[in-house]
Design a protein around this motif. Structure first.
Motif, PDB file in Angstrom:
ATOM      1  N   SER A  58       0.801  -1.216   0.000  1.00 20.39           N
ATOM      2  CA  SER A  58       0.000   0.000   0.000  1.00 20.39           C
ATOM      3  C   SER A  58       0.843   1.280   0.000  1.00 20.39           C
ATOM      4  N   GLU A  59       1.982   1.272   0.720  1.00 16.65           N
ATOM      5  CA  GLU A  59       2.764   2.512   0.772  1.00 16.65           C
ATOM      6  C   GLU A  59       3.354   2.882  -0.579  1.00 16.65           C
ATOM      7  N   LYS A  60       3.525   1.908  -1.460  1.00 18.12           N
ATOM      8  CA  LYS A  60       4.072   2.183  -2.781  1.00 18.12           C
ATOM      9  C   LYS A  60       3.009   2.706  -3.749  1.00 18.12           C
ATOM     10  N   LEU A  61       1.762   2.671  -3.327  1.00 19.70           N
ATOM     11  CA  LEU A  61       0.664   3.202  -4.144  1.00 19.70           C
ATOM     12  C   LEU A  61       0.231   4.582  -3.668  1.00 19.70           C
ATOM     13  N   GLU A  62       0.871   5.080  -2.627  1.00 17.24           N
ATOM     14  CA  GLU A  62       0.481   6.358  -2.049  1.00 17.24           C
ATOM     15  C   GLU A  62       0.848   7.536  -2.953  1.00 17.24           C
ATOM     16  N   LEU A  63       0.025   8.575  -2.883  1.00 18.14           N
ATOM     17  CA  LEU A  63       0.276   9.820  -3.594  1.00 18.14           C
ATOM     18  C   LEU A  63       0.509  10.938  -2.593  1.00 18.14           C
ATOM     19  N   ASP A  64       1.513  11.758  -2.871  1.00 16.84           N
ATOM     20  CA  ASP A  64       1.754  12.975  -2.092  1.00 16.84           C
ATOM     21  C   ASP A  64       1.886  12.696  -0.590  1.00 16.84           C
ATOM     22  N   ASN A  65       2.451  11.549  -0.255  1.00 15.55           N
ATOM     23  CA  ASN A  65       2.661  11.161   1.151  1.00 15.55           C
ATOM     24  C   ASN A  65       1.374  11.061   1.954  1.00 15.55           C
ATOM     25  N   ILE A  66       0.259  10.857   1.277  1.00 17.39           N
ATOM     26  CA  ILE A  66      -1.023  10.641   1.954  1.00 17.39           C
ATOM     27  C   ILE A  66      -1.125   9.158   2.278  1.00 17.39           C
ATOM     28  N   PRO A  67      -1.223   8.784   3.548  1.00 17.03           N
ATOM     29  CA  PRO A  67      -1.191   7.360   3.927  1.00 17.03           C
ATOM     30  C   PRO A  67      -2.308   6.538   3.288  1.00 17.03           C
ATOM     31  N   PHE A  68      -1.953   5.377   2.826  1.00 12.75           N
ATOM     32  CA  PHE A  68      -2.906   4.412   2.276  1.00 12.75           C
ATOM     33  C   PHE A  68      -2.983   3.264   3.283  1.00 12.75           C
ATOM     34  N   ILE A  69      -4.063   3.225   4.040  1.00 10.17           N
ATOM     35  CA  ILE A  69      -4.242   2.204   5.064  1.00 10.17           C
ATOM     36  C   ILE A  69      -5.014   1.037   4.462  1.00 10.17           C
ATOM     37  N   SER A  70      -4.405  -0.140   4.518  1.00  9.40           N
ATOM     38  CA  SER A  70      -5.019  -1.339   3.958  1.00  9.40           C
ATOM     39  C   SER A  70      -5.132  -2.406   5.038  1.00  9.40           C
ATOM     40  N   LYS A  77      -8.576  -4.115  -4.849  1.00 10.09           N
ATOM     41  CA  LYS A  77      -9.169  -3.091  -5.707  1.00 10.09           C
ATOM     42  C   LYS A  77     -10.107  -2.167  -4.933  1.00 10.09           C
ATOM     43  N   ARG A  78     -10.994  -2.726  -4.123  1.00  5.82           N
ATOM     44  CA  ARG A  78     -11.967  -1.917  -3.388  1.00  5.82           C
ATOM     45  C   ARG A  78     -11.276  -0.871  -2.519  1.00  5.82           C
ATOM     46  N   GLU A  79     -10.176  -1.252  -1.864  1.00  4.77           N
ATOM     47  CA  GLU A  79      -9.446  -0.318  -1.012  1.00  4.77           C
ATOM     48  C   GLU A  79      -8.784   0.779  -1.840  1.00  4.77           C
ATOM     49  N   ALA A  80      -8.255   0.412  -2.998  1.00  7.22           N
ATOM     50  CA  ALA A  80      -7.600   1.397  -3.857  1.00  7.22           C
ATOM     51  C   ALA A  80      -8.610   2.410  -4.396  1.00  7.22           C
ATOM     52  N   LEU A  81      -9.782   1.943  -4.791  1.00  8.03           N
ATOM     53  CA  LEU A  81     -10.819   2.863  -5.256  1.00  8.03           C
ATOM     54  C   LEU A  81     -11.174   3.865  -4.166  1.00  8.03           C
ATOM     55  N   GLU A  82     -11.328   3.365  -2.950  1.00  3.75           N
ATOM     56  CA  GLU A  82     -11.654   4.248  -1.834  1.00  3.75           C
ATOM     57  C   GLU A  82     -10.547   5.254  -1.595  1.00  3.75           C
ATOM     58  N   TYR A  83      -9.301   4.803  -1.653  1.00  4.02           N
ATOM     59  CA  TYR A  83      -8.156   5.676  -1.390  1.00  4.02           C
ATOM     60  C   TYR A  83      -8.075   6.810  -2.405  1.00  4.02           C
ATOM     61  N   TYR A  84      -8.083   6.481  -3.688  1.00  2.00           N
ATOM     62  CA  TYR A  84      -7.937   7.521  -4.712  1.00  2.00           C
ATOM     63  C   TYR A  84      -9.170   8.422  -4.793  1.00  2.00           C
ATOM     64  N   ARG A  85     -10.336   7.860  -4.507  1.00  2.00           N
ATOM     65  CA  ARG A  85     -11.545   8.693  -4.490  1.00  2.00           C
ATOM     66  C   ARG A  85     -11.467   9.724  -3.365  1.00  2.00           C
ATOM     67  N   ARG A  86     -11.011   9.301  -2.198  1.00  2.00           N
ATOM     68  CA  ARG A  86     -10.876  10.220  -1.061  1.00  2.00           C
ATOM     69  C   ARG A  86      -9.880  11.333  -1.382  1.00  2.00           C
ATOM     70  N   ILE A  87      -8.785  10.980  -2.015  1.00  2.00           N
ATOM     71  CA  ILE A  87      -7.798  12.001  -2.374  1.00  2.00           C
ATOM     72  C   ILE A  87      -8.413  13.031  -3.316  1.00  2.00           C
ATOM     73  N   ALA A  88      -9.123  12.534  -4.334  1.00  2.00           N
ATOM     74  CA  ALA A  88      -9.707  13.448  -5.326  1.00  2.00           C
ATOM     75  C   ALA A  88     -10.766  14.352  -4.710  1.00  2.00           C
ATOM     76  N   THR A  89     -11.616  13.785  -3.864  1.00  2.00           N
ATOM     77  CA  THR A  89     -12.700  14.592  -3.292  1.00  2.00           C
ATOM     78  C   THR A  89     -12.203  15.506  -2.174  1.00  2.00           C
ATOM     79  N   ASN A  90     -11.350  14.992  -1.297  1.00  2.00           N
ATOM     80  CA  ASN A  90     -10.871  15.810  -0.177  1.00  2.00           C
ATOM     81  C   ASN A  90     -10.001  16.977  -0.643  1.00  2.00           C
ATOM     82  N   ASN A  91      -9.292  16.788  -1.758  1.00  2.00           N
ATOM     83  CA  ASN A  91      -8.444  17.852  -2.288  1.00  2.00           C
ATOM     84  C   ASN A  91      -9.147  18.670  -3.367  1.00  2.00           C
TER      85      ASN A  91
END
Length: 328
Positions: A58-70, A77-91
């Protein structure tokens, strides 16, 4: 920093993880940008198999040092969708979904016209981060267009109790074969090479080899599809032609970037068969001034060369270059 009209300093084509990474870096540098994505957010990832587990931790899939908790070291896949969606919406990433780019025309090195079915945009720079998952490697055999044939795999339940041929020996093919077998499917693999691919996930490869050796999953090595019929498939094997009863065919033989799209923009491709786009490895700028590449698109047909984990840096490289140009 955003603009109220259709003029941007950067247009990013592709709303996957690398496109989002470019947007985050642009925002930090104070550059106006817009992502144009032809499908949903992280569209390619969304179309990955339902039960897919990433090769990367998970840490190798992180963007901008935003933690990816798995829940596990290897996220699904489900966790990755949630992670990138949160980044896009929160930012509040500036992105237009379901807006496909039809063309990019370069007027000069500081002006490009990007056209979609909805609008026309003017930008100083274009970043192409479109990945490679949209165009399958077609076999070109009779019957490949039959309804029972698919170049994408989603959920194993669909193939329960059915005679399914899986063509290929990469991660996607092996995952599909194992999952369908475990949901009660009758699986036969057709593999062009003499063994399962060495790049198959290290914790999965022993599983598929053991299932083949015990006869749970049938396999024809050094074989290829010759013809697909309504209820049969004809294959060429080392022992000669063979006809198999069949309900479904999964042609999981890989995918390739949209090379025509690159060529239409004026980007040169290598003529050695690898079709690697021409770009500066320090700035990611192509032979067309003001047009940049980011992510797996950089590898041409060698789609195994670039992943999220080793191409996240492209975003920072591009933005630092653009910011340095402004200071000159």
């Amino acid at each position: 920093m955003q603009t109220p009209n259709n003029k941007y300093e950067i247009i990013i084509i592709g709303g996957g993880p690398i496109g989002i990474a470019c947007a985050l870096e642009a925002e930090k540098k104070g550059l106006s940008y817009l992502i144009l994505e032809k499908g949903c957010l992280v569209n390619s990832l969304y179309h990955y198999p339902t039960n897919m587990t990433f090769f990367s931790t998970s840490e190798k899939l992180e963007l901008d040092n935003i933690p990816f908790i798995s829940n596990n070291p290897k996220p699904v896949k489900r966790e990755a969708l949630e992670y990138y969606r949160r980044i896009a919406t929160n930012n509040e990433v500036n992105i237009h979904l379901f807006e496909k780019v039809n063309s990019v025309n370069t007027i000069n090195e500081n002006k490009h016209i990007v056209k979609t079915p909805r609008n026309t945009y003017e930008t100083e720079n274009v970043i192409v981060a479109t990945g490679f998952y949209d165009i399958p490697n077609y076999l070109g055999v009779p019957g490949e267009d039959l309804p029972k044939v698919s170049h994408y795999y989603n959920d194993p339940h669909y193939y329960a109790t059915q005679k399914t041929i899986v063509v290929g020996a990469s991660n996607s093919a092996v995952d599909a074969a194992l999952e369908i077998y475990r949901k009660g499917g009758d699986v036969t693999m057709v593999v062009r090479k003499p063994e399962i691919g060495e790049r198959v996930k290290y914790w999965v490869r022993p599983d598929i080899i053991n299932r083949i050796e015990e006869g749970s999953i049938k396999v024809h090595f050094e074989s290829s599809i010759k013809e697909i019929k309504e209820s049969e498939v004809v294959i060429d094997t080392a022992e000669g032609e063979l006809t198999l009863e069949n309900d479904f065919v999964l042609l999981l033989t890989g995918y390739r970037p949209n090379f025509k799209f690159l060529l239409d923009m004026g980007i040169e491709l290598s003529d050695d068969g690898r079709k690697i786009p021409k770009y500066n490895q320090e700035t990611m700028e192509t032979n067309v001034p003001g047009i940049f590449l980011a992510g797996v698109i950089c590898g041409g047909v060698e789609t195994h060369k670039w992943f999220i984990e080793n191409s996240r840096v492209h975003a920072k490289m591009i933005m630092e270059h653009l910011r340095s140009k402004e200071k000159v």
